[in-house]
Write an enzyme that holds these catalytic residues in place. Sequence first.
Site, short mmCIF file in Angstrom:
data_model
loop_
_atom_site.label_atom_id
_atom_site.label_comp_id
_atom_site.label_asym_id
_atom_site.label_seq_id
_atom_site.Cartn_x
_atom_site.Cartn_y
_atom_site.Cartn_z
N HIS A 160 1.02 -1.12 0.13
CA HIS A 160 -0.10 0.35 -0.10
C HIS A 160 0.96 0.84 -0.09
O HIS A 160 1.49 1.54 0.80
CB HIS A 160 -0.50 0.39 1.48
N HIS A 173 1.86 10.67 -2.35
CA HIS A 173 0.77 10.66 -1.71
C HIS A 173 -0.09 11.67 -1.06
O HIS A 173 -0.05 13.55 -0.59
CB HIS A 173 0.34 10.25 -0.18
#
Length: 614
Positions: free
Chosen positions: A149, A195
């Site tokens: 992830h 991110h």
Amino acid sequence: MESYKKDQHRSFSSPEPSNSQKDEMGSYNYKMFSLFNRKFKITEAEPPKDVKLVFYKFSDGGPHMMADQLQRFLVLHQDELDCTLEEAEKIMEEVINRRHHLTRYSRLSLNLDDFFHFLLYDDLNGSITSQVHHDMSAPLSQYFIYTGHNSYLTGNQLSSDCSEVPIVKALQRGVRVIELDLWPGSSKDEILVLHGRTLTTPVPLIKCLKSIRDYAFTRSPYPVIITLEDHLTPDLQSKVAEMVTQTFGVMLYYPESDSLVQFPSPESLKHRIIISTKPPKEYLESNGIKQKGALSPGGRNSSDEDEEASGIPDPAAELEADDWSSSDQDDVDLTDCDNKSGQLGAPAYKRLITIHAGKPKGQLKDALKVAVDKVRRLSLSEQELERAATTNGTDIVRFTQNNILRIYPKGTRITSSNYKPLVGWMHGAQMIAFNMQGYGKSLWLMHGMFRANGGCGYLKKPDFLMEKGPNNEVFDPKRKLAVTKTLKVKVYLGDGWRLDFSHTHFDSYSPPDFYTKVYIVGVPADAAKKKTKIIEDNWSPAWNQEFTFPLTVPELALLRIEVREYDMSEKDDFGGQACLPVSDLRPGIRSVPLHDKKGEKLKNVRLLMGFQFV
């Protein structure tokens, strides 16, 4: 024993104690309050009673074990049924060379100490099967897949650096699913991985793609799946298609048809790279499928996992439109990737997608309905899975028999912690996405699970998760099951700490007081915890204790082992851990190497353990 005591593999961070700490007689000196010294003799690990018994049994009572006798031991006691005499001879040669530094032998044989040290060598007498042994020819949906992830993050989810380094480390560990979040850069054609809506520093997409190309198959030959979380305009999607095709070349696999009726197998995709993401929203809209929030104000796609980026769950995202209802379109030649127009950008990008992804539309039960004409990937957060497991457990199992379910951490795990993976595995979820750069007990379980099947990153799901009854019924994870197998675990002894740690690492005033905790982690009915006694003031503790674990679902059980050093006044010190898949345990007396908190193998620390299935 002397050659073993002078083992060359020492920890660089923990040098051999100085003469003031260790005297010539093999003792450690501990200074008490700067007033006086306490001297403790260094004791070597000695063969346990069980080791002596099997040695004399298979050496026919003699002081030396010959090659044919070692072969008989390996076949009958260690259950290595295919072991040949030649293999036994090679093992003996290696042991003698390590122990006595000999390369020429007048007669191949092992004495008791040689045999004992052979049992402690984890590369010669490991606790789990080291080869790929599962059927690898079934569709991808029939496998648990080692999944990362936010694979590009070096630390926490909010402010750490983005880099290709954690991607390389994950691939070298055997991870097969790499996740990249794609965002526009400041220049026209720049595409960054970061991110979104956080303080993480970006890394160029091309750097990540080249690292995947160079390291994809260093640990495993089976396919690498790149999951893309895309926040790009059509022009940049076209640019991604161009970068992907040029970087991977013939390594890149994409289907000839627009949508797959069945996923290809890991065997057929050896040394190939495949893409999984949502079809571009512009493509879907061109086919008459209205998408909610197709482009955000900044010209970026509304991601199916936007709640991950901010750490703040977006309730609207859970009801996002169904991306799998797109109609088929004629194939687009990949040469169109060079055309940067919005019209051609979306189809060319879509053409690369092997595993179509999306989020549920409306009721989860509807999203879990199995289509007969195509397969797909569904993403759920760990919380959504927990809710779904309560209300739609069998629907999830049925869905995952042909389709892929990916579970990802909730957005509030900003420290890159992880969740309990067993809930997903119990329901057949193939991709349990973990923060590989973090560490903790959940990640130890993930490491342990994927040590199975030779560490190749693909584990064939147990048959019970794939079976259907006469009335189309499937496995119910809530159903109570009978015990099918019992595992007996014996913890004999541990050794190697004094080579990897300074003599005062665990206790400033005396040698350590070690004990071992043994857990079964699996379905709730199988969960168990045992603990050995504490052995005081000993760097090579011998426990010789046996524990019994009845198992209802041994296929999903993990044996978690943790050594602690008892501290009367503070929290017990960590002495190493290991996690092993019960399904791949090798019977007999085995060496179990221990790992640190981050999952890195300690140089010398290992346990001698016994495993038996009854």
